[in-house]
Design an enzyme around this catalytic site. Structure first.
Site, PDB file in Angstrom:
ATOM      1  CB  ALA A 100      -1.010   0.043   1.154  1.00 60.99           C
ATOM      2  CB  ALA A 101       4.430   2.046  -0.410  1.00 62.85           C
ATOM      3  N   GLY A 102       2.288   2.591  -2.618  1.00 60.66           N
ATOM      4  CA  GLY A 102       1.831   3.322  -3.810  1.00 60.66           C
ATOM      5  C   GLY A 102       0.446   3.921  -3.601  1.00 60.66           C
ATOM      6  CG  ASP A 103      -2.731   1.366  -2.832  1.00 60.34           C
ATOM      7  OD1 ASP A 103      -2.651   1.498  -4.068  1.00 60.34           O
ATOM      8  OD2 ASP A 103      -2.894   0.266  -2.270  1.00 60.34           O
TER       9      ASP A 103
ATOM     10  CB  SER B  97       2.549   3.693   4.252  1.00 58.24           C
ATOM     11  OG  SER B  97       3.260   3.390   3.078  1.00 58.24           O
TER      12      SER B  97
HETATM   13  O1  RIB Z   1      -1.677  -1.955  -3.271  1.00 57.38           O
HETATM   14  C1  RIB Z   1      -1.835  -2.859  -2.216  1.00 57.38           C
HETATM   15  C2  RIB Z   1      -3.107  -3.607  -2.376  1.00 57.38           C
HETATM   16  O2  RIB Z   1      -3.026  -4.399  -3.538  1.00 57.38           O
HETATM   17  C3  RIB Z   1      -3.421  -4.579  -1.265  1.00 57.38           C
HETATM   18  O3  RIB Z   1      -4.126  -4.004  -0.192  1.00 57.38           O
HETATM   19  C4  RIB Z   1      -4.173  -5.680  -1.982  1.00 57.38           C
HETATM   20  O4  RIB Z   1      -5.512  -5.752  -1.624  1.00 57.38           O
HETATM   21  C5  RIB Z   1      -4.002  -5.398  -3.462  1.00 57.38           C
HETATM   22  O5  RIB Z   1      -5.132  -4.847  -3.987  1.00 57.38           O
END
Ligand code: RIB
Length: 312
Positions: free
Chosen positions: A255-258, A288
């Site tokens: 989830a770093a990119g998110d 994160s």
């Molecule tokens: O970017 C991370 C996410 O990728 C995770 O939370 C997983 O669910 C996938 O969608």
């Protein structure tokens, strides 16, 4: 973004997954069975993670998506509710399981992820149409590709027609229609995604610049290529540049990119420059990776004050 500024409205069209995470000494080799360490279930999904990241740094956030009619779906919905994310356009598809992601995280923080989309595959153009007014008045639309590309393309179309800036994080990457590129204000890619979209080998800053130029050639207004610990480059209508990433002790890169996407969207939509927005997004992403899990690792605004991230 300062806590006194008016919160920008961010609409996220995307996925919500329950992450089934095994921590292991390292990632398994092809065909190998590896004994892991601890196991946990964690709220995740690129769409939901990006929505949470935007909400935690002060955005007013609404999400368009689908969860299954199972316990995971209820948990994913509750998580959005706790973050004060508007879930009126998150639909429960009773006949489908919720999306899940099978994730292995090594001790170096690297991961491998396989997603079974479940209800995410049901996010439709009709669901987007129902949220069209929201998209039209949003300060930024964010999309990723864990829901059908046709749905994301439709949402981008509505945004483009109404002057809503569009951030697309094409993950997992797949070829995009030529017409879509011209409607994207911010294309946020990592090296793998940049390589798939351009057909170029992308590793490190010089390659990333080259790939960014190729993507600009397709009509995107701004491209950001994230390079993990090596930082990020950007190029486009707002100029170009490189920014080193904060050096931190990496626990889990999930989830770093998110986190980068959500943080960038809020700060940019608040009127910050590209450079300021990327610097902020990098601080959020760096925070994160010092913690385990997708949504549990995403920082709040107060944690991102200058000097509050403990660097190695
Ligand atoms: O970017 C991370 C996410 O990728 C995770 O939370 C997983 O669910 C996938 O969608």
């Amino acid at each position: 973004m300062s806590s006194s500024a008016v919160a920008p409205l961010i609409v996220v069209v995307g996925s919500a997954n329950m992450d089934l995470v095994v921590h292991a000494s390292r990632l398994p080799l092809r065909g190998e069975t590896l004994l892991g360490e601890r196991f946990e279930t964690v709220n995740g999904g690129k769409g939901a993670n990006q929505a949470v990241a935007a909400a935690r740094v002060g955005g007013t956030v609404a999400m368009v998506g689908c969860v299954g009619g199972d316990a995971f779906g209820a948990s994913l919905r509750d998580a959005l509710h706790r973050e004060r994310i508007d879930g009126a356009h998150v639909h429960t598809i009773a006949s489908q399981p919720s999306g899940i992601a099978s994730i292995t995280v090594g001790r170096d923080g690297a991961n491998s992820i396989v997603v079974a989309p479940g209800a995410n595959a049901c996010v439709s153009t009709a669901h987007v149409d129902a949220a069209a007014d929201l998209i039209a008045r949003a300060d930024m639309l964010i999309g990723q590709l864990e829901v059908p590309l046709a749905t994301i393309a439709h949402a981008i179309n509505i945004a483009a027609r109404n002057g809503t800036p569009v951030l697309l994080n094409p993950a997992p990457a797949q070829p995009l229609p030529d017409t879509l590129y011209r409607q994207i204000d911010y294309l946020l890619v990592n090296e793998t995604e940049a390589a798939l979209l351009t057909g170029l080998h992308v590793s490190g800053v010089p390659c990333a610049r080259f790939a960014a130029d190729a993507l600009l050639g397709k009509g995107v207004r701004n491209v950001i290529v994230t390079l993990g610990a090596q930082g990020a480059i950007w190029a486009g209508a707002q100029g170009s540049g490189y920014m080193a990433a904060p050096v931190v002790r990496v626990v889990d890169t999930t989830a770093a990119g998110d986190t980068f996407a959500g943080g960038f969207a809020v700060v940019r939509a608040s009127g910050a420059s590209m450079q300021q927005s990327i610097a902020f997004a990098q601080r959020a992403a760096a925070a994160s990776v010092t913690r385990a899990g997708a949504q549990p690792s995403i920082p709040f605004l107060a944690e991102l004050e200058e000097d509050s991230i403990s660097e190695v």
